[in-house]
Design a protein around this motif. Structure first.
Motif, PDB file in Angstrom:
ATOM      1  N   MET A 121      -6.022  -1.521   5.048  1.00 51.57           N
ATOM      2  CA  MET A 121      -7.297  -2.181   5.324  1.00 51.57           C
ATOM      3  C   MET A 121      -8.283  -1.957   4.183  1.00 51.57           C
ATOM      4  SD  MET A 121      -8.785  -4.188   7.388  1.00 51.57           S
ATOM      5  CE  MET A 121      -7.739  -4.072   8.849  1.00 51.57           C
ATOM      6  N   MET A 122      -8.264  -0.749   3.614  1.00 48.97           N
ATOM      7  CA  MET A 122      -9.133  -0.450   2.484  1.00 48.97           C
ATOM      8  C   MET A 122      -8.743  -1.283   1.265  1.00 48.97           C
ATOM      9  SD  MET A 122     -11.686   1.373   1.337  1.00 48.97           S
ATOM     10  CE  MET A 122     -11.840   2.751   2.497  1.00 48.97           C
TER      11      MET A 122
ATOM     12  N   ASP B 170      -3.692  -6.654  -0.803  1.00 51.73           N
ATOM     13  CA  ASP B 170      -3.988  -8.076  -0.936  1.00 51.73           C
ATOM     14  C   ASP B 170      -3.074  -8.689  -2.005  1.00 51.73           C
ATOM     15  OD1 ASP B 170      -5.037 -10.583  -1.385  1.00 51.73           O
ATOM     16  OD2 ASP B 170      -7.111  -9.916  -1.574  1.00 51.73           O
TER      17      ASP B 170
ATOM     18  N   TYR C 217      -7.309  -4.244   1.281  1.00 49.18           N
ATOM     19  CA  TYR C 217      -7.761  -5.623   1.504  1.00 49.18           C
ATOM     20  C   TYR C 217      -9.267  -5.729   1.288  1.00 49.18           C
ATOM     21  CZ  TYR C 217      -3.441  -7.819   3.085  1.00 49.18           C
ATOM     22  OH  TYR C 217      -2.183  -8.369   3.126  1.00 49.18           O
ATOM     23  N   HIS C 218      -9.991  -4.725   1.762  1.00 46.21           N
ATOM     24  CA  HIS C 218     -11.451  -4.731   1.598  1.00 46.21           C
ATOM     25  C   HIS C 218     -11.827  -4.713   0.114  1.00 46.21           C
ATOM     26  CE1 HIS C 218     -15.662  -3.928   2.430  1.00 46.21           C
ATOM     27  NE2 HIS C 218     -15.607  -2.882   1.614  1.00 46.21           N
ATOM     28  N   GLN C 219     -11.077  -3.961  -0.696  1.00 44.60           N
ATOM     29  CA  GLN C 219     -11.347  -3.876  -2.127  1.00 44.60           C
ATOM     30  C   GLN C 219     -10.655  -4.981  -2.921  1.00 44.60           C
ATOM     31  OE1 GLN C 219     -10.136   0.403  -2.533  1.00 44.60           O
ATOM     32  NE2 GLN C 219     -12.155   0.631  -3.464  1.00 44.60           N
ATOM     33  N   ARG C 220      -9.867  -5.809  -2.224  1.00 50.56           N
ATOM     34  CA  ARG C 220      -9.115  -6.893  -2.858  1.00 50.56           C
ATOM     35  C   ARG C 220      -8.188  -6.330  -3.941  1.00 50.56           C
ATOM     36  NH1 ARG C 220     -11.489 -12.472  -4.180  1.00 50.56           N
ATOM     37  NH2 ARG C 220      -9.261 -12.820  -3.891  1.00 50.56           N
TER      38      ARG C 220
END
Length: 297
Positions: free
Chosen positions: A44-45, A20, A47-50
């Motif tokens: 993807m992980m 991110d 982005y999920h964790q920002r």
């Protein structure tokens, strides 16, 4: 995103930024040998964790310019230069295996910029008082570091021969490592995706020369340029008790000398199990509680 960053002394560093772009910055320092394309949480992980993840090739790896005779402490200035180029004031750092001592250097030498530091399957200083540095270490690493202690010429000749063969066929390094892997590690690299990533990592690390590999080994066996006792930022140490490449006794020693530390040792894990815990480690770096079950010391 790939970019080239210039250091204060004019060297080029190859830098990779993933995850991110507006997320919390985390530097991930690669192993030995290794590159910016090495083990990391999936995009993807991130982005999920920002998380904005920053990786780079240490001097002499990939297209990054060599810095002959570099101590472990050199990394602090390089990480600061990258952070300045990206516009980051504060950031977390995680180092795996050969990246571990370098992560500790950032903790010790950049206390006003580093928020938290994690070290996975790292090494203690070669001159660590009260530690049998070679105890429990795989024969291949004992051989490599013994050559490093004898001087750079013999080590360089050996690693350059190996790197030529690995550049021609990066799978060779995995095949060489396999002879010393535990059941735990064999289960990890049985994953085709992990094997492909490791091959890509080694190919990029050594595609220009073996200089980074040589200089890493020499730096681990020389004075680091800082003391773990002087670290003031929070540090998490993670180690598999079955690790033979960097024995868990190294993390136990570090846990006794770093003031603000959490040490987690997994009784049934080894070296490559560290790849699977990276997302939990990132959670801790961001201020959360990792879902890790282990003995704490």
């Amino acid at each position: 995103m790939w970019k080239e960053v210039r250091t204060g002394d004019g060297r080029r560093l190859a830098v990779e930024i993933t995850g991110d772009p507006g997320g919390s910055p985390v530097f991930l320092l690669h192993g030995t040998p290794g590159s910016r394309l090495g083990p990391a949480p999936r995009p993807m992980m991130l982005y999920h964790q920002r998380v904005m993840l920053i990786t780079y090739d240490r001097p002499g790896y990939g297209p990054s310019d060599r810095l002959p005779g570099r101590p472990v402490a050199h990394v602090a200035a390089d990480v600061a230069a990258i952070a300045d180029a990206v516009g980051l004031e504060r950031f977390a750092v995680v180092g795996r295996s050969g990246g571990g001592p370098h992560a500790l250097a950032c903790a010790a030498l950049l206390p006003d910029r580093v928020t938290r530091v994690a070290v996975l399957v790292g090494l203690a200083p070669r001159d660590a008082v009260g530690l049998d540095w070679f105890a429990g270490m795989a024969a291949s690493n004992v051989n490599e570091y013994t050559k490093a202690l004898a001087g750079p010429d013999r080590l360089a000749a050996s690693l350059r021969r190996r790197s030529i063969a690995i550049r021609a066929d990066p799978v060779q390094l995995l095949a060489q490592l396999r002879r010393e892997l535990t059941e735990s590690d064999l289960r990890v690299i049985a994953d085709a995706g992990i094997r492909a990533m490791l091959v890509r990592n080694y190919r990029e690390a050594l595609r220009v020369s073996a200089d980074g590999w040589v200089d890493d080994a020499l730096s681990f066996c020389s004075p680091w340029g800082f003391s773990p006792d002087d670290i003031s930022v929070p540090v998490l140490l993670w180690h598999g008790e079955q690790d033979a490449f960097s024995p868990a006794s190294h993390s136990r020693w570090l846990a006794e000398h770093i003031p603000s530390v959490i040490a987690i040792l997994q009784p049934t894990a080894a070296h490559f199990a560290s790849l699977r815990v990276l997302p939990d480690i990132v959670t801790w770096l961001l201020g959360g509680r990792p879902a890790l079950t282990a003995e704490r010391c």
